[in-house]
Scaffold this motif. Structure first.
Motif, PDB file in Angstrom:
ATOM      1  N   GLN A  82       0.840  -1.191   0.000  1.00  0.00           N
ATOM      2  CA  GLN A  82       0.000   0.000   0.000  1.00  0.00           C
ATOM      3  C   GLN A  82       0.876   1.243   0.000  1.00  0.00           C
ATOM      4  OE1 GLN A  82      -3.470   0.342   1.861  1.00  0.00           O
ATOM      5  NE2 GLN A  82      -4.072  -1.749   1.485  1.00  0.00           N
ATOM      6  N   THR A 106      -8.286   4.882  -0.873  1.00  0.00           N
ATOM      7  CA  THR A 106      -9.149   4.826  -2.048  1.00  0.00           C
ATOM      8  C   THR A 106     -10.416   5.580  -1.680  1.00  0.00           C
ATOM      9  OG1 THR A 106      -8.287   2.698  -2.775  1.00  0.00           O
ATOM     10  CG2 THR A 106     -10.458   3.332  -3.618  1.00  0.00           C
ATOM     11  N   LEU A 147     -14.135   6.852  -2.912  1.00  0.00           N
ATOM     12  CA  LEU A 147     -15.242   6.746  -3.856  1.00  0.00           C
ATOM     13  C   LEU A 147     -16.022   8.049  -3.797  1.00  0.00           C
ATOM     14  CD1 LEU A 147     -17.152   5.320  -5.805  1.00  0.00           C
ATOM     15  CD2 LEU A 147     -18.310   4.341  -3.804  1.00  0.00           C
ATOM     16  N   ARG A 207     -11.540  15.187  -7.687  1.00  0.00           N
ATOM     17  CA  ARG A 207     -10.495  14.266  -8.149  1.00  0.00           C
ATOM     18  C   ARG A 207      -9.138  14.985  -8.178  1.00  0.00           C
ATOM     19  NH1 ARG A 207     -10.299   9.731 -11.478  1.00  0.00           N
ATOM     20  NH2 ARG A 207     -12.534   9.884 -11.799  1.00  0.00           N
ATOM     21  N   ALA A 256      -4.341  10.149  -3.146  1.00  0.00           N
ATOM     22  CA  ALA A 256      -5.408   9.146  -3.096  1.00  0.00           C
ATOM     23  C   ALA A 256      -5.677   8.530  -4.464  1.00  0.00           C
ATOM     24  CB  ALA A 256      -6.690   9.781  -2.562  1.00  0.00           C
ATOM     25  N   ARG A 257      -6.233   7.338  -4.420  1.00  0.00           N
ATOM     26  CA  ARG A 257      -6.795   6.707  -5.620  1.00  0.00           C
ATOM     27  C   ARG A 257      -8.282   7.062  -5.618  1.00  0.00           C
ATOM     28  NH1 ARG A 257      -3.525   2.854  -3.240  1.00  0.00           N
ATOM     29  NH2 ARG A 257      -5.334   2.135  -2.094  1.00  0.00           N
ATOM     30  N   ILE A 258      -8.813   7.402  -6.779  1.00  0.00           N
ATOM     31  CA  ILE A 258     -10.203   7.862  -6.863  1.00  0.00           C
ATOM     32  C   ILE A 258     -11.020   6.908  -7.727  1.00  0.00           C
ATOM     33  CG2 ILE A 258     -11.718   9.727  -7.677  1.00  0.00           C
ATOM     34  CD1 ILE A 258     -10.062  10.508  -5.297  1.00  0.00           C
ATOM     35  N   ARG A 259     -12.221   6.630  -7.257  1.00  0.00           N
ATOM     36  CA  ARG A 259     -13.242   5.936  -8.035  1.00  0.00           C
ATOM     37  C   ARG A 259     -14.423   6.888  -8.097  1.00  0.00           C
ATOM     38  NH1 ARG A 259     -11.321   2.251 -10.939  1.00  0.00           N
ATOM     39  NH2 ARG A 259     -13.481   1.742 -11.321  1.00  0.00           N
ATOM     40  N   HIS A 317     -19.298  -0.282  -6.900  1.00  0.00           N
ATOM     41  CA  HIS A 317     -17.919   0.123  -6.581  1.00  0.00           C
ATOM     42  C   HIS A 317     -17.533  -0.308  -5.160  1.00  0.00           C
ATOM     43  CE1 HIS A 317     -16.542   2.398 -10.028  1.00  0.00           C
ATOM     44  NE2 HIS A 317     -17.711   3.017 -10.101  1.00  0.00           N
ATOM     45  N   TYR A 357     -14.283  -2.474  -4.786  1.00  0.00           N
ATOM     46  CA  TYR A 357     -13.059  -1.773  -4.406  1.00  0.00           C
ATOM     47  C   TYR A 357     -12.872  -1.554  -2.914  1.00  0.00           C
ATOM     48  CZ  TYR A 357     -12.904  -0.954  -9.371  1.00  0.00           C
ATOM     49  OH  TYR A 357     -12.884  -1.138 -10.714  1.00  0.00           O
ATOM     50  N   PRO A 397     -13.674   0.959  -0.694  1.00  0.00           N
ATOM     51  CA  PRO A 397     -12.988   2.239  -0.489  1.00  0.00           C
ATOM     52  C   PRO A 397     -12.777   2.566   0.985  1.00  0.00           C
ATOM     53  CG  PRO A 397     -15.287   2.611  -1.044  1.00  0.00           C
ATOM     54  CD  PRO A 397     -15.035   1.136  -1.209  1.00  0.00           C
ATOM     55  N   SER A 398     -11.758   3.361   1.233  1.00  0.00           N
ATOM     56  CA  SER A 398     -11.467   3.847   2.585  1.00  0.00           C
ATOM     57  C   SER A 398     -12.415   4.983   2.958  1.00  0.00           C
ATOM     58  CB  SER A 398     -10.040   4.396   2.654  1.00  0.00           C
ATOM     59  OG  SER A 398      -9.134   3.522   2.066  1.00  0.00           O
TER      60      SER A 398
END
Length: 127
Positions: free
Chosen positions: A11, A24, A26, A39, A47-50, A61, A65, A67-68
């Motif tokens: 991570q 992550t 969302l 975003r 961060a990773r974005i969904r 999602h 995924y 998400p956090s």
């Protein structure tokens, strides 16, 4: 805890200048413009974005995924973001952080009552 068949994933961790590293997020928002602004802030912070533009897509999602953080608008085309956040808050698989986005301070206060951890008033000037 890992199953016998899973491989631990390295991570990304927060570092100075990228405090959201490893998260992550969302973003449940039907406005493309608002989502792109969020975003921009979050990716620059690591961060990773969904993105999901409706509750139905957000549920898919979340299952995929995990998400956090779920950052959810109140007004969505297929239902109430408040009801969606309330469902997530009661879920045994509740994401670690639930954040409501709205332009109405009265609704923002109600979001805490349904289980959101905090809220952001729109328009969002910075995260």
């Amino acid at each position: 805890m890992h199953d016998d068949f899973t491989v631990p994933v390295l991570q990304r961790l927060p570092v100075p200048g990228r405090p959201l590293g490893g998260l992550t997020i969302l973003v449940v928002e039907d406005s493309r413009l608002a989502c792109d602004a969020i975003r921009h802030y979050c990716v620059r912070a690591g961060a990773r974005i969904r993105r999901a533009d409706c509750i139905r897509a957000a549920r898919r999602h979340i299952q995929t995924y995990r998400p956090s953080v779920v950052l959810c608008d109140v007004g969505l085309p297929d239902g109430s973001g408040l009801e969606f956040l309330a469902d997530l808050a009661r879920s045994p698989h509740r994401p670690p952080a639930l954040i409501c986005m709205t332009g109405d301070p009265d609704i923002a206060a109600r979001s805490l009552d349904v289980g959101a951890d905090t809220f952001l008033l729109k328009p969002i000037g910075g995260l």
